[in-house]
Motif scaffolding. Structure first.
Motif, PDB file in Angstrom:
ATOM      1  N   TRP A  99      34.945  40.919  39.249  1.00 55.83           N
ATOM      2  CA  TRP A  99      36.104  41.523  38.619  1.00 55.83           C
ATOM      3  C   TRP A  99      35.612  42.139  37.321  1.00 55.83           C
ATOM      4  CZ3 TRP A  99      40.376  43.472  39.844  1.00 55.83           C
ATOM      5  CH2 TRP A  99      41.441  43.608  38.961  1.00 55.83           C
ATOM      6  N   PHE A 188      49.878  45.492  33.158  1.00 58.88           N
ATOM      7  CA  PHE A 188      50.587  46.157  34.248  1.00 58.88           C
ATOM      8  C   PHE A 188      49.697  46.301  35.470  1.00 58.88           C
ATOM      9  CE2 PHE A 188      51.852  49.712  36.807  1.00 58.88           C
ATOM     10  CZ  PHE A 188      53.214  49.523  36.936  1.00 58.88           C
ATOM     11  N   PHE A 189      48.480  46.796  35.272  1.00 58.03           N
ATOM     12  CA  PHE A 189      47.639  47.080  36.441  1.00 58.03           C
ATOM     13  C   PHE A 189      47.074  45.818  37.069  1.00 58.03           C
ATOM     14  CE2 PHE A 189      47.687  51.445  34.853  1.00 58.03           C
ATOM     15  CZ  PHE A 189      47.978  52.090  36.042  1.00 58.03           C
ATOM     16  N   THR A 190      46.940  44.737  36.315  1.00 59.05           N
ATOM     17  CA  THR A 190      46.536  43.490  36.960  1.00 59.05           C
ATOM     18  C   THR A 190      47.764  42.718  37.419  1.00 59.05           C
ATOM     19  OG1 THR A 190      46.469  42.367  34.853  1.00 59.05           O
ATOM     20  CG2 THR A 190      44.400  43.242  35.658  1.00 59.05           C
ATOM     21  N   GLN A 191      48.932  43.323  37.264  1.00 56.18           N
ATOM     22  CA  GLN A 191      50.195  42.746  37.725  1.00 56.18           C
ATOM     23  C   GLN A 191      50.371  41.317  37.220  1.00 56.18           C
ATOM     24  OE1 GLN A 191      50.207  43.501  41.958  1.00 56.18           O
ATOM     25  NE2 GLN A 191      49.501  45.572  41.607  1.00 56.18           N
TER      26      GLN A 191
ATOM     27  N   ARG B 144      45.762  42.892  42.150  1.00 53.63           N
ATOM     28  CA  ARG B 144      44.906  44.022  41.798  1.00 53.63           C
ATOM     29  C   ARG B 144      45.555  45.300  42.269  1.00 53.63           C
ATOM     30  NH1 ARG B 144      39.636  43.535  44.523  1.00 53.63           N
ATOM     31  NH2 ARG B 144      40.866  42.384  46.028  1.00 53.63           N
ATOM     32  N   PRO B 145      45.230  46.425  41.598  1.00 51.26           N
ATOM     33  CA  PRO B 145      45.852  47.694  41.974  1.00 51.26           C
ATOM     34  C   PRO B 145      45.729  47.962  43.473  1.00 51.26           C
ATOM     35  CG  PRO B 145      44.532  47.994  40.016  1.00 51.26           C
ATOM     36  CD  PRO B 145      44.342  46.573  40.430  1.00 51.26           C
ATOM     37  N   ASP B 148      48.329  46.645  45.914  1.00 53.50           N
ATOM     38  CA  ASP B 148      49.680  47.185  45.907  1.00 53.50           C
ATOM     39  C   ASP B 148      49.656  48.629  45.400  1.00 53.50           C
ATOM     40  OD1 ASP B 148      52.350  47.596  45.921  1.00 53.50           O
ATOM     41  OD2 ASP B 148      52.842  45.612  45.114  1.00 53.50           O
ATOM     42  N   TRP B 151      52.616  50.338  43.313  1.00 53.42           N
ATOM     43  CA  TRP B 151      52.790  50.027  41.886  1.00 53.42           C
ATOM     44  C   TRP B 151      51.649  50.571  41.055  1.00 53.42           C
ATOM     45  CZ3 TRP B 151      56.863  48.147  39.162  1.00 53.42           C
ATOM     46  CH2 TRP B 151      57.967  47.826  39.941  1.00 53.42           C
ATOM     47  N   ALA B 152      50.447  50.598  41.610  1.00 50.14           N
ATOM     48  CA  ALA B 152      49.340  51.228  40.892  1.00 50.14           C
ATOM     49  C   ALA B 152      49.666  52.699  40.668  1.00 50.14           C
ATOM     50  CB  ALA B 152      48.051  51.082  41.683  1.00 50.14           C
ATOM     51  N   LEU B 154      52.667  54.040  40.493  1.00 50.66           N
ATOM     52  CA  LEU B 154      53.723  54.142  39.474  1.00 50.66           C
ATOM     53  C   LEU B 154      53.118  54.025  38.077  1.00 50.66           C
ATOM     54  CD1 LEU B 154      56.650  52.078  41.019  1.00 50.66           C
ATOM     55  CD2 LEU B 154      56.491  54.548  40.699  1.00 50.66           C
ATOM     56  N   GLY B 155      52.158  53.088  37.941  1.00 56.83           N
ATOM     57  CA  GLY B 155      51.510  52.921  36.634  1.00 56.83           C
ATOM     58  C   GLY B 155      50.807  54.186  36.212  1.00 56.83           C
ATOM     59  N   CYS B 156      50.053  54.795  37.140  1.00 56.22           N
ATOM     60  CA  CYS B 156      49.340  56.020  36.788  1.00 56.22           C
ATOM     61  C   CYS B 156      50.327  57.126  36.446  1.00 56.22           C
ATOM     62  CB  CYS B 156      48.431  56.454  37.937  1.00 56.22           C
ATOM     63  SG  CYS B 156      47.019  55.388  38.102  1.00 56.22           S
ATOM     64  N   LEU B 159      51.563  56.486  32.922  1.00 56.11           N
ATOM     65  CA  LEU B 159      50.570  56.866  31.919  1.00 56.11           C
ATOM     66  C   LEU B 159      50.533  58.377  31.756  1.00 56.11           C
ATOM     67  CD1 LEU B 159      47.445  54.627  32.548  1.00 56.11           C
ATOM     68  CD2 LEU B 159      48.974  54.693  30.591  1.00 56.11           C
ATOM     69  N   ALA B 162      53.495  59.608  29.784  1.00 51.79           N
ATOM     70  CA  ALA B 162      53.320  59.425  28.345  1.00 51.79           C
ATOM     71  C   ALA B 162      52.426  60.521  27.790  1.00 51.79           C
ATOM     72  CB  ALA B 162      52.713  58.054  28.052  1.00 51.79           C
TER      73      ALA B 162
END
Ligand code: HEM
Lengths: 300, 231
Positions: A99, A188-191, B144-145, B148, B151-152, B154-156, B159, B162
């Motif tokens: 990781w 967020f990205f590691t949830q 981990r991205p 899922d 959701w990864a 959505l995060g991108c 970002l 923003a």
């Protein structure tokens, strides 16, 4: 005390230590004898003068501050850290994938570090800063300025290391905002906000808002052109809050009225040096305490 | 009295007490049955703290370095009569300023629902509000991205939003500084469209490859197996 949970219910440590650790010594508090005051036992050897003085001094402190409790606590603490130190996470779970995001897990601490530096340098800046928009008879570099601007533009630069204090305050603020934002991105990205950490995420959102608030209120303090016009934007946003009555009220509360002036600066000053830091430190304490009891979310 | 205090207090039966007993019983049963269970965390102390300590030393030095070598100058004193050519908040609030700038009046059947100013403020709330509900609508055990991709993505997208909002708030400035950007993009209208479309593009740029990886490797069940163990 009827609802107190049974004492056995204390949670197990997050990762059990691999080797059975040496049990910390039993509680030092011996039950007192059944009747009468404790009778002094005979010392094992004859006491010298030095012994007596030392013992007296020790007894004086001990009877007042119960030092042995703290000594025992320290010892337990020492055992605890020694027990867990050598096992790396990777070893423990025989990880087959690496990781490589772990460096990003330090961003939270970076946010705290920069906040601490900003606090220390901010206190020193506070010795010199004057939150006043008064311009009567005040000059700096031959220009008429406000007292606030002068205290930063002239006074702070003339004290030893004043320039460096302001520089550090500014840069730690920049690093803090960046670190808090990136920390949120990594969570967020590691949830890591999933069960059981929902509450900590909410506290985090609060921290983000307060960090931005600290930045904004600090931006207004020098009462420079940028401060003034950034204040104007903020004031307009506050006034635009629906419905108009609430907007006026918010503007009055935060900016001290519907135009910028001394009241605005006083409020920004109070928010920046007192209210927001206190709230932020409290929330950070809670935030990290929760991380402490829950552990860091496991990356799979 | 003194003896009483050192004894373990016996809690009288209560709902909380019964609940705690039940939880303990269930946990003990699970452990006895050797059922796998998710490891929820590794310790803050010392694992995390040791790592952090190293970075903290480094970043303390970095902050002195920045402070010592990159001066931050004071602007001219406030002048309520002389509005500067360009007004900007600090960089970390540009996204909010971008929202104010991009907001148009919202009209429905010729009736104005929101004025531009009000809609700008409401948009600010609409961007921050989702942060509050994320933990309650995103369920499951993925960590981990790649586990899922939605959701990864959505995060991108977030970002990118923003970033594009911040860029939109300073578009006048960068067009004046680098005229080739103005030539390349075209008029200001296109800036606004890009601000809203690029986040969608970012979503798919993250989503598509991650879905593909997930399809190949089947992360949730295979690679993560080592993390499911009894405590
Ligand atoms: C002043 C601001 C903040 C400070 C000082 C801070 C500090 C920390 C620290 C030291 C940790 C331990 C793990 C790590 O460093 O990554 C942590 C974890 C965490 N933080 Fe923050 N934080 C702040 C802001 C935020 C924000 C803005 C959010 C999200 C909206 C957030 C959500 C979380 C969550 C959910 C965890 C648990 C992560 C895990 O267990 O992996 N924090 N925080």
């Amino acid at each position: 005390m009827a609802d107190a949970p049974a004492p056995e219910a204390t949670p197990k440590p997050v990762v059990p230590s691999p080797a059975a650790p040496p049990k910390p010594a039993a509680k030092p508090v011996a039950p007192p004898p059944a009747s009468g005051p404790a009778s002094p036992t005979k010392p094992s050897r004859k006491l010298t003068m030095t012994d007596k003085v030392n013992l007296q001094a020790f007894a004086w402190f001990e009877s007042r501050f119960k030092l042995r409790h703290y000594a025992q606590g320290l010892r337990n603490f020492f055992y605890r850290i020694n027990m867990q130190f050598p096992v790396s996470h990777t070893e423990r779970y025989k990880l087959r994938i690496i990781w490589y995001w772990y460096p990003l897990y330090t961003l939270g601490s970076l946010a705290l570090l920069s906040f601490v530096i900003a606090t220390i340098t901010g206190i020193i800046l506070g010795f010199y800063y004057v939150p006043s928009t008064n311009t009567i008879g005040i000059t700096c570099h031959g220009e008429t300025t406000s007292e606030a601007w002068k205290s930063i533009g002239c006074k702070i630069y003339s004290v030893p290391f004043g320039f460096m204090m302001r520089q550090l305050h500014f840069w730690s603020a920049m690093v803090m905002v960046a670190a808090v934002f990136l920390h949120m991105v990594r969570v967020f990205f590691t949830q890591a906000y999933k069960k059981p950490r929902e509450l900590n995420w909410l506290i985090g959102v609060g921290l983000l808002v307060f960090t931005l608030g600290l930045g904004y209120t600090g931006y207004l303090l020098p009462w420079s052109q940028l401060s003034y016009w950034a204040g104007t934007i903020g004031l307009k946003m506050a006034l635009a809050t629906p419905p108009p009555a609430v907007g006026d009220w918010v503007a009055g509360l935060v900016f001290g009225g519907s135009s910028l002036g001394q009241d605005t600066l006083t409020r920004m000053y109070l928010l920046h040096v007192f209210l927001l830091p206190i709230i932020t430190y409290t929330l950070i304490g809670l935030h990290i305490f929760i991380v402490w009891i829950q552990g860091i979310a496991e990356p799979h | 009295m003194a003896e009483k205090r050192n004894e373990k207090p016996v809690a009288p039966p209560s709902l909380v007490g019964e609940y705690m007993a039940e939880v303990q019983k269930i946990e003990a049963e699970r452990r006895a049955k050797k059922k796998f269970r998710i490891v929820e965390g590794f310790p803050f102390w010392p694992h995390e703290v040791v790592r952090d300590a190293i970075f903290i030393c480094f970043f303390t030095a970095i902050m002195f370095f920045l402070g010592g070598f990159i001066p931050y100058y004071l602007e001219a004193p406030a002048d309520p009569a002389g509005q500067p050519h360009i007004i900007l908040p600090d960089w970390y609030l540009l996204w909010s300023y971008g929202l104010l700038k991009i907001a148009h009046p919202v009209e429905l059947f010729g009736y104005t629902l929101f004025t531009a100013k009000l809609w700008g403020v409401v948009l600010n709330g609409l961007v921050v509000a989702p942060l509050l509900v994320i933990p309650f609508i995103h369920l499951g055990h993925s960590r981990r991205p790649v586990e899922d991709p939605v959701w990864a993505g959505l995060g991108c997208g977030g970002l990118m939003l923003a970033f594009t909002l911040s860029a939109y708030s300073v578009n006048q400035t960068y067009r004046e500084h680098w005229p080739w950007i103005a030539d390349f993009i075209g008029n200001y209208e296109i800036d606004a469209w890009l601000t809203m479309l690029l986040p969608v593009v970012a979503f798919f740029i993250a989503y598509i490859p991650l879905t593909w990886r997930k399809g190949i490797e089947g992360y949730e069940n295979k690679l993560s197996r080592n993390y499911f163990r009894i405590r």
